[in-house]
Enzyme design. Structure first.
Site, PDB file in Angstrom:
ATOM      1  N   GLU A  86       4.134  16.875   5.783  1.00 19.19           N
ATOM      2  CA  GLU A  86       4.243  15.664   6.604  1.00 19.19           C
ATOM      3  C   GLU A  86       2.896  15.390   7.267  1.00 19.19           C
ATOM      4  O   GLU A  86       2.302  16.278   7.878  1.00 19.19           O
ATOM      5  CB  GLU A  86       5.325  15.845   7.676  1.00 19.19           C
ATOM      6  CG  GLU A  86       5.373  14.767   8.733  1.00 19.19           C
ATOM      7  CD  GLU A  86       5.500  13.355   8.171  1.00 19.19           C
ATOM      8  OE1 GLU A  86       4.771  12.468   8.639  1.00 19.19           O
ATOM      9  OE2 GLU A  86       6.327  13.166   7.247  1.00 19.19           O
ATOM     10  N   HIS A 114      12.270  -3.081   5.712  1.00 22.16           N
ATOM     11  CA  HIS A 114      13.243  -2.547   4.762  1.00 22.16           C
ATOM     12  C   HIS A 114      12.741  -2.651   3.327  1.00 22.16           C
ATOM     13  O   HIS A 114      13.522  -2.864   2.405  1.00 22.16           O
ATOM     14  CB  HIS A 114      14.574  -3.306   4.870  1.00 22.16           C
ATOM     15  CG  HIS A 114      15.342  -3.027   6.110  1.00 22.16           C
ATOM     16  ND1 HIS A 114      16.457  -3.757   6.484  1.00 22.16           N
ATOM     17  CD2 HIS A 114      15.170  -2.097   7.086  1.00 22.16           C
ATOM     18  CE1 HIS A 114      16.932  -3.297   7.630  1.00 22.16           C
ATOM     19  NE2 HIS A 114      16.172  -2.290   8.009  1.00 22.16           N
TER      20      HIS A 114
END
Length: 533
Positions: A38, A472
């Site tokens: 990450e 989105h």
């Protein structure tokens, strides 16, 4: 420059909505050694766990990354924001848990993507969920992700809106995920006991002590590493040094709809002209990397009330926010403990359409956009509507070969006739409710878009200048059965070996949901796909 090397069975890039789920599930088998990489931090900021804390976390460049799209004809450069840190965007989003509908997943499978129909996806959702409404044929209980749906509200604004929505033909339902119809209900949210449920605290914290799971934070992957056609690992930068991570079995990209295609392109997988312009040698021609991306775009309305109603001014000052923050710490209750949007509706743009094609979300106070995103100091209500399944495609590509360089985002909306028709109807559908009593009697005026915006064409213009991107995006590394689809239905990247994409970028269409819940399901199902070979 010193390069170290570490080896694992699976190397997963990205600890967001899909990657964290996949890492957790793969590491359940003690025979698998799993590395989860990450680029952000560990996510210990307490604001990441307070539901309304996203008003603050979205302002942090340590917890989010903001990408700017190419300017529109008006000169506006739209911001696309994503979370960084364990949990990714699930740690900073509006917490809406909207899964999508059966017809859309079945259409995905029918388009040549076996294994992604409702019969496969619904069990994944049910297995993940610990739903406040309890288990049913369409809900799960006892899973790792807490889902809350309020059953009532003491907020007068909410009650006024629900009564007026009923008159407008938006029937109230207990669970808006349970059926595909025109409806309104309380927003299902990734909240449990007043605490945000990101994929970090739902999946990674319970798994973090497994000896076969390594989580490397503050680590940025620059390139994929190859031996011939096989991807054997990644090259990353961590603590000012370069590290090569090697995968005995597979590398998995779970960096999201923005970063996944960029990493593919920097590694030589993509369109030849794009890579040539960026100074990257072509390894595999894959013409739709970064192409065919679909993003939703919203139209907002805000009404101003004649008087203070309910909790409309509960968070309108720093002192009030502090007071409710103290209450939250003591009780895990109050306005700070609730979702980004209290109400959600699925609405048909016209009587001629068979299914809802507009999603509406509502918050029982106004918003002030003059300095970022803050609750308004005037009593009001904010409404946002957007087309559920748009068709217009956008694109994202690298600008050069360097990791971290600003991408080239062409954000396109309303180029499709159906997109313009549906979007042009949104303000009328919102006004169907605001024109009804008892809500109508409390409204002083419509703050925006205002009375000058009436026709569908004017609504589309208002939505374009600049309107609201919904964050989105899907489709930038889409799955499909054809040779030019980026990944296969089992999520393998075409043209290479040992590489899969497991994130929201693999969806070729919007599935009538927000992206957090589908991203989690993709991670869940991918673990089974990988385990089964």
């Amino acid at each position: 420059m010193t390069t170290n090397e570490e080896t694992f069975d699976y190397v997963i890039v990205g600890a967001g909505g899909s990657g964290a789920v996949l890492a957790s599930r793969l590491s359940e088998d003690p025979r698998n050694s799993v590395l989860l990489i990450e680029r952000g931090g560990k996510g210990f900021n307490p604001m990441l766990y307070i539901p309304k804390g996203f008003f603050f976390t979205l302002k942090s460049d340590k917890l989010t990354t903001t990408y700017l799209a190419n300017p529109t004809a008006t000169g506006y450069a739209e911001a696309w924001q994503r979370g960084r840190g364990l949990g990714g965007s699930t740690a900073v989003n509006g917490m809406m848990y909207v899964r999508g509908q059966q017809a859309d997943y079945d259409a995905l499978a029918a388009a040549g993507n076996p294994g992604w129909g409702w019969d496969q996806v619904l069990p994944a959702f049910r297995a993940m969920e610990d739903h406040s409404l309890g288990s049913s044929d369409v809900r799960g209980a006892g899973g790792p992700v807490g889902i809350s749906v309020p059953q009532e509200s003491d907020d007068e604004t909410v009650q006024l809106f629900l009564q007026s929505a009923e008159k407008a033909g938006w029937g109230f339902v207990e669970d808006v995920n349970a059926q595909d119809q025109q409806q309104i209900g309380f927003t299902p949210s990734t909240i449990k006991n007043g605490i945000r449920q990101s994929t970090a605290n739902a999946f990674l914290w319970p798994a973090r002590n497994r000896k076969n799971l390594t989580i490397a934070t503050d680590t940025t992957v620059g390139l994929l590493r190859f031996e011939g056609k096989r991807v054997v690992g990644v090259r990353a930068r961590r603590d000012h040094r370069v590290v090569d991570y090697t995968a005995r079995k597979e590398v998995v990209l779970s960096a999201g709809a923005i970063e996944t295609p960029l990493l593919l392109e920097r590694s030589g997988i993509g369109r030849g002209d794009v890579l040539s312009n960026a100074g990257v040698a072509l390894r595999v021609e894959s013409p739709n990397v970064g192409e065919r991306m679909i993003e939703q775009h919203g139209v907002a309305a805000q009404i101003r009330f004649k008087r203070e109603i309910g909790h409309t001014l509960a968070l309108s000052s720093k002192a009030k926010q502090l007071g409710h923050g103290v209450k939250y710490l003591l009780t895990r209750e109050g306005p700070v403990s609730t979702a980004g949007y209290d109400l959600m509706a699925h609405v048909r743009s016209s009587l001629d359409v068979a299914r809802p094609d507009i999603q509406v979300v509502a918050t029982p106070f106004g918003l002030d956009f003059s300095e970022g995103l803050n609750p308004s100091k005037e009593p009001g209500m904010y409404l946002l509507g957007y087309q559920i399944r748009p068709n217009t495609q956008s694109s994202i590509h690298i600008s050069d070969a360097l990791p971290g360089s600003s991408p080239i985002i062409n954000a396109n909306y309303f180029q499709d006739e159906e997109d313009r028709r549906v979007t042009g109807a949104i303000i009328d559908r919102l006004r169907d409710v605001t024109a009804q009593d008892p809500l109508a009697g409390e409204i002083a005026f419509e703050e925006f878009p205002g009375t000058d915006v009436q026709t569908p064409e004017q609504v589309v213009d208002f939505a374009s200048s600049p309107g609201n991107t919904i964050y989105h995006a899907v489709g930038s590394a889409a799955m499909g059965p054809n040779d030019d689809d980026v990944v296969t239905p089992d999520l393998r990247v075409r043209g290479v070996e040992g590489l899969r994409v497991v994130d929201i970028s693999v969806l070729p269409t919007q599935v009538a949901g927000n992206t957090a819940a589908p991203a989690m399901a993709i991670g869940w199902l991918a673990a089974d796909i990988i385990a089964n070979g």
